[in-house]
Motif scaffolding. Sequence first.
Motif, PDB file in Angstrom:
ATOM      1  N   SER A 105       0.805  -1.174   0.095  1.00  0.00           N
ATOM      2  CA  SER A 105       0.071  -0.068   0.088  1.00  0.00           C
ATOM      3  C   SER A 105       0.932   1.454  -0.083  1.00  0.00           C
ATOM      4  O   SER A 105       2.183   1.254   0.478  1.00  0.00           O
ATOM      5  N   LEU A 106       0.336   2.398  -0.626  1.00  0.00           N
ATOM      6  CA  LEU A 106       1.121   3.494  -0.600  1.00  0.00           C
ATOM      7  C   LEU A 106       0.185   4.727  -0.145  1.00  0.00           C
ATOM      8  O   LEU A 106      -0.882   4.476   0.386  1.00  0.00           O
ATOM      9  N   LYS A 107       0.884   5.708   0.611  1.00  0.00           N
ATOM     10  CA  LYS A 107       0.315   6.910   0.719  1.00  0.00           C
ATOM     11  C   LYS A 107      -0.413   7.496  -0.368  1.00  0.00           C
ATOM     12  O   LYS A 107      -0.019   7.725  -1.454  1.00  0.00           O
ATOM     13  N   SER A 108      -1.650   8.078   0.301  1.00  0.00           N
ATOM     14  CA  SER A 108      -2.321   8.889  -1.048  1.00  0.00           C
ATOM     15  C   SER A 108      -1.929  10.326  -1.438  1.00  0.00           C
ATOM     16  O   SER A 108      -1.056  10.763  -0.561  1.00  0.00           O
ATOM     17  N   ASN A 109      -2.949  10.867  -2.271  1.00  0.00           N
ATOM     18  CA  ASN A 109      -2.244  12.332  -2.405  1.00  0.00           C
ATOM     19  C   ASN A 109      -2.506  13.353  -1.319  1.00  0.00           C
ATOM     20  O   ASN A 109      -2.270  14.324  -1.449  1.00  0.00           O
ATOM     21  N   PHE A 110      -3.138  12.828  -0.378  1.00  0.00           N
ATOM     22  CA  PHE A 110      -3.341  13.499   0.823  1.00  0.00           C
ATOM     23  C   PHE A 110      -1.925  14.219   1.254  1.00  0.00           C
ATOM     24  O   PHE A 110      -2.160  15.526   1.778  1.00  0.00           O
ATOM     25  N   TYR A 111      -1.105  13.565   1.199  1.00  0.00           N
ATOM     26  CA  TYR A 111       0.311  14.008   1.684  1.00  0.00           C
ATOM     27  C   TYR A 111       0.994  14.842   0.835  1.00  0.00           C
ATOM     28  O   TYR A 111       1.963  15.479   1.427  1.00  0.00           O
ATOM     29  N   ASP A 112       0.625  15.221  -0.266  1.00  0.00           N
ATOM     30  CA  ASP A 112       1.038  16.148  -1.120  1.00  0.00           C
ATOM     31  C   ASP A 112       0.815  17.612  -0.753  1.00  0.00           C
ATOM     32  O   ASP A 112       1.509  18.455  -0.842  1.00  0.00           O
TER      33      ASP A 112
END
Length: 530
Positions: A105-112
């Motif tokens: 699993s990867l971090k979502s674009n929330f972290y951008d």
Amino acid sequence: MTLLPVVLLHPAYSPFTVVALVVLAHVAPYLADAFGYNKQPSIPGPWLAKFSDAWLGWVAAQGSRSEVVHQQHLKYGKFVRIAPNHISIADPDALQIVYAHGNGSLKSNFYDAFVSIRRGLFNTRDRAEHTRKRKIVSHIFSQKNVLEFEPYVRSYIEQLTNVWDNMYTDSLKGKLHDGCESKNGRVWFDCLNWYNYLAFDIIGDLAFGTPFGMIEAGKDAAPIAEIGQSDKAQVKYVPAIKTLNDRGDFSASMGVLPPWIRPYVKRIPWYSKGNQAVANLAGIAVAAVNKRLAEPTDRNDLLTRLQQGKDENGQPMCKEELTAEALTQLIAGSDTTSNSSCAITYYLAKNPRAQEKLQRELDDALGSIDDTAGSATSYEQVKRLRYLDACINEGLRLHSTSSMGLPRIVPAGGLEVSGRFFPPGSVLSVPSYTIHRDPEVWGEDVEEYRPERWLVEDDTMIQKTFNPFSFGPRACVGRNLASMELLIIISSIVRRYDIVLKDPNAKLETREGFLRKPLDCYIGLKRREV
């Protein structure tokens, strides 16, 4: 969908057409149901959240995301749809799956929304880059290295308790410091401010080689430089704590919005103010790193360790990357320590029986109180004290600074979580606030501060559910440092002082940006004698 804002600005479109296009852009994905959320059994949630990210964006901007999502789980159950493609799962067993090592699993674009100088360990989404950064950074926070930072930590705790001693003795003489009151043989003040000063001075010293001087000054101020300026650029001072809070509010609410709309939303005054806070916070890191690099030292601190770190190819971080990682440590190391210290102090002041029991444990283990001004306990003295550990953990359960569910993207092949299959591309999260209040794990008195719940013989389920530092390969690398700081801070304060709340019935009011923060905590303090 990325062209939609541009299309809507075209003069050929009437207001009716614009509204129709906006509705279509939200309804069509819902009907297409690419991730199967509408299939039986369908996943419930707020009506608007099924069609738009606006519901979660509004909740996040109000500063109460975890509490609101918790209420949705109480209403709908284990699965709640909080955005068109975001499912919140209130199940402790889901932690081991959604955030597990090796699940892809990867971090979502929330972290951008948290990127300023450049991507750091926290907001890097690429798996290979994250592995590289973690290799450089994680060893810095080994237990061995953390213990070498202890003298710096203790020195600022001693500085704080020395100030509190003076505030107390001066109040008895009728001399009041700013923000203090004197009544019933106690000095009364907001301890949140001082815990903020303490945390910033500790992490400033560890991450940049020099404190911000907030304890000494008794105020919130830090130097900043604009990104891109030369090392000799003139700096100005800003309120760093307020800047950090504004930045958290901005990034957490911006991160839940679709990437295509973020440039437009930044023009709204509230978001514009937050965007400036992001720049100012980066400026604090730039100014501090510039100052440190201009004055080489052999100090053994975080920045020295970051400079010494090398990736698998033997390459160190460049100055920009170094500054970005130092900024990450500033944010993580200040907010978590101050908020947690304040919350634990609040719960101990509100529960005098627990405070007295902890004081007895400390007295039995450490003997008479050292009358030296501002003396602090050591990690070696308190690391095995069970009730101290229980008091801290119970405070972190009720007030995890990281309370929201951190979003992860389901990898190729999908994941089965809590009996339901989620296809690739689904966004899932497990809310710490809610699982920390699961009565099946913690008992029916989940809202009560009861450290004894940590002293049971079989605490397997408790340890499995407890999630103050996140879980898996992207969990907080600084948890060893945070744990050491809290053990020393809480033991030093509670052993030295008797603490009560100004209002015994006061609730710990909070606001949540990325982290959940107390708004204030007014206490009455007096010195103990043992």
